[in-house]
Design a protein around this motif. Structure first.
Motif, short mmCIF file in Angstrom:
data_model
loop_
_atom_site.label_atom_id
_atom_site.label_comp_id
_atom_site.label_asym_id
_atom_site.label_seq_id
_atom_site.Cartn_x
_atom_site.Cartn_y
_atom_site.Cartn_z
N PRO A 141 12.11 -0.77 -6.69
CA PRO A 141 12.30 0.30 -7.97
C PRO A 141 10.77 -0.13 -8.63
O PRO A 141 9.89 -0.70 -8.98
N PHE A 142 10.22 1.20 -8.89
CA PHE A 142 9.07 1.48 -9.47
C PHE A 142 9.36 1.22 -11.27
O PHE A 142 9.68 2.52 -11.83
N ILE A 143 9.09 -0.06 -12.09
CA ILE A 143 8.70 -0.13 -12.92
C ILE A 143 7.94 1.15 -13.79
O ILE A 143 8.39 1.92 -15.12
N ALA A 164 7.84 -3.12 -8.16
CA ALA A 164 6.81 -2.14 -8.56
C ALA A 164 6.49 -1.55 -9.29
O ALA A 164 6.88 -1.31 -10.30
N SER A 165 5.23 -1.38 -9.31
CA SER A 165 4.47 -0.20 -10.17
C SER A 165 4.13 -0.81 -11.33
O SER A 165 4.77 -0.19 -12.63
N VAL A 166 4.33 -2.12 -11.60
CA VAL A 166 3.95 -3.32 -12.46
C VAL A 166 2.57 -2.78 -13.14
O VAL A 166 1.45 -2.43 -11.74
N ARG A 167 2.55 -2.32 -14.07
CA ARG A 167 1.10 -1.83 -14.46
C ARG A 167 0.01 -2.98 -15.55
O ARG A 167 -0.70 -3.09 -15.44
N HIS A 168 1.03 -4.23 -15.82
CA HIS A 168 0.47 -4.93 -16.20
C HIS A 168 0.65 -6.17 -16.50
O HIS A 168 1.76 -6.66 -16.13
N THR A 217 1.30 -1.46 -0.11
CA THR A 217 -0.01 -0.16 0.28
C THR A 217 1.04 1.00 -0.36
O THR A 217 1.73 1.34 0.58
N ASN A 218 0.38 2.40 -0.18
CA ASN A 218 1.22 4.09 -0.26
C ASN A 218 0.02 4.54 -0.08
O ASN A 218 -1.38 4.50 0.45
N PRO A 219 0.52 5.94 0.99
CA PRO A 219 -0.24 6.70 0.88
C PRO A 219 -1.47 7.29 0.25
O PRO A 219 -2.72 7.45 0.39
N SER A 220 -0.89 6.92 -1.31
CA SER A 220 -1.78 7.32 -2.20
C SER A 220 -3.15 6.54 -3.22
O SER A 220 -3.87 6.83 -2.98
N LEU A 221 -2.53 4.56 -2.57
CA LEU A 221 -4.07 3.53 -2.02
C LEU A 221 -5.00 3.67 -1.82
O LEU A 221 -5.62 3.94 -1.50
N MET A 222 -4.50 4.43 0.15
CA MET A 222 -5.07 4.27 1.06
C MET A 222 -6.57 5.43 0.26
O MET A 222 -7.55 5.53 0.78
N MET A 262 6.48 -9.19 -7.12
CA MET A 262 6.12 -8.59 -8.72
C MET A 262 4.77 -7.80 -6.91
O MET A 262 4.44 -8.42 -6.28
N THR A 263 4.75 -6.41 -7.45
CA THR A 263 3.28 -5.72 -6.81
C THR A 263 2.24 -4.82 -7.95
O THR A 263 3.22 -4.47 -8.34
N GLY A 264 1.53 -5.59 -8.46
CA GLY A 264 0.75 -4.82 -8.72
C GLY A 264 -1.28 -5.24 -8.73
O GLY A 264 -1.27 -5.66 -7.35
O1 G3P Z 1 4.13 -0.11 -5.63
C1 G3P Z 1 4.09 0.97 -5.94
C2 G3P Z 1 3.36 1.94 -6.31
O2 G3P Z 1 1.74 1.88 -5.88
C3 G3P Z 1 2.94 2.86 -7.77
O3 G3P Z 1 2.21 2.23 -8.78
O4 G3P Z 1 1.20 3.26 -10.62
O5 G3P Z 1 1.41 4.78 -8.60
O6 G3P Z 1 3.17 4.31 -10.53
P1 G3P Z 1 2.17 3.57 -9.60
#
Ligand code: G3P
Length: 217
Positions: free
Chosen positions: A132-134, A167-171, A27-32, A186-188
């Motif tokens: 790492p935020f790919i 991280a920041s896996v999109r697809h 999770t992160n603050p934006s997702l919350m 991987m987290t997505g």
């Molecule tokens: O895990 C990091 C993630 O929450 C960032 O994803 O899609 O906002 O770049 P995104």
């Protein structure tokens, strides 16, 4: 390879858990905020709710940017539940905090990592996971997957225990490419995991099997 889901949405976490392949949550603050979870007490309660759904590690991010603040917050987060991993940003005080938590036996996830040098530092500090935020690198025309390869190479050279958490896996293709390179985790989004299921030949083949069965009955 571990699969984490990158969301604070309890329904999606339940759905991924029910599939039987979920190893944790980030999770992160934006997702919350996206789920409307605001205010310290609500956020802390939400972390516990997430831990009660999944069997694996749940990353909970500190908001402070100074060492003392991160320590206070991180210790409070770690006490919430045994599955909590304290997430700290890749800044100077974040590295110091990760080292402090490592020495105390508190597991950490070093977030907002965008270079091999940052990942090397996170491993030196003893981070459990490096994130790492790919996707965000891809967004600025920089190859996110190349960063995963560089970190894999460096960590393997020295046998660092830090797990590479792409991280920041999109697809779905990100998931497959990360698996080829050897990312530990991987987290997505749920859609990236469910995309792995899909193949038109599976659907066509199944439809034919069922139709042929019907013919014989
Ligand atoms: O895990 C990091 C993630 O929450 C960032 O994803 O899609 O906002 O770049 P995104």
């Amino acid at each position: 390879m571990k699969f984490f889901i990158d969301t604070a949405n309890l329904e999606q976490i339940r759905e991924a858990q029910a599939l039987g392949v979920l190893d944790g949550v980030t999770t992160n603050p934006s997702l919350m905020a996206k789920e409307g979870i605001t205010g310290k007490n609500n956020i802390l309660k939400h972390y516990v709710d997430i831990c009660e759904i999944v069997d694996g590690d749940v990353s909970a991010e500190v908001i402070s940017t100074d060492f003392e603040g991160m320590i206070k917050e991180g210790e409070e987060l770690a006490e919430l539940h045994s599955q909590i991993v304290v997430k700290a940003p890749m800044i100077k005080d974040g590295v110091k905090a990760i080292k402090y938590f490592t020495d105390k036996g508190i597991r950490t996830n070093c977030t907002l990592v965008f270079s091999a040098g940052q990942a090397l530092l996170a491993a030196k500090a003893g981070a459990t996971y490096v994130s790492p935020f790919i996707g965000r690198l891809d967004d600025i025309s920089t190859d996110g997957l190349n960063l995963i390869s560089e970190i894999r190479h460096i960590y393997d050279n020295y046998g660092f225990d830090t797990q590479i958490l792409a991280a920041s896996v999109r697809h779905t293709m990100h998931v497959i490419d990360c698996a080829k390179i050897g990312a530990d985790v991987m987290t997505g989004p749920l859609s990236a995991i469910e995309g792995l299921l899909k193949h038109p030949l599976t659907d066509i083949g199944l439809a034919k099997f069922l139709a042929d069965y019907q013919k014989g009955n």
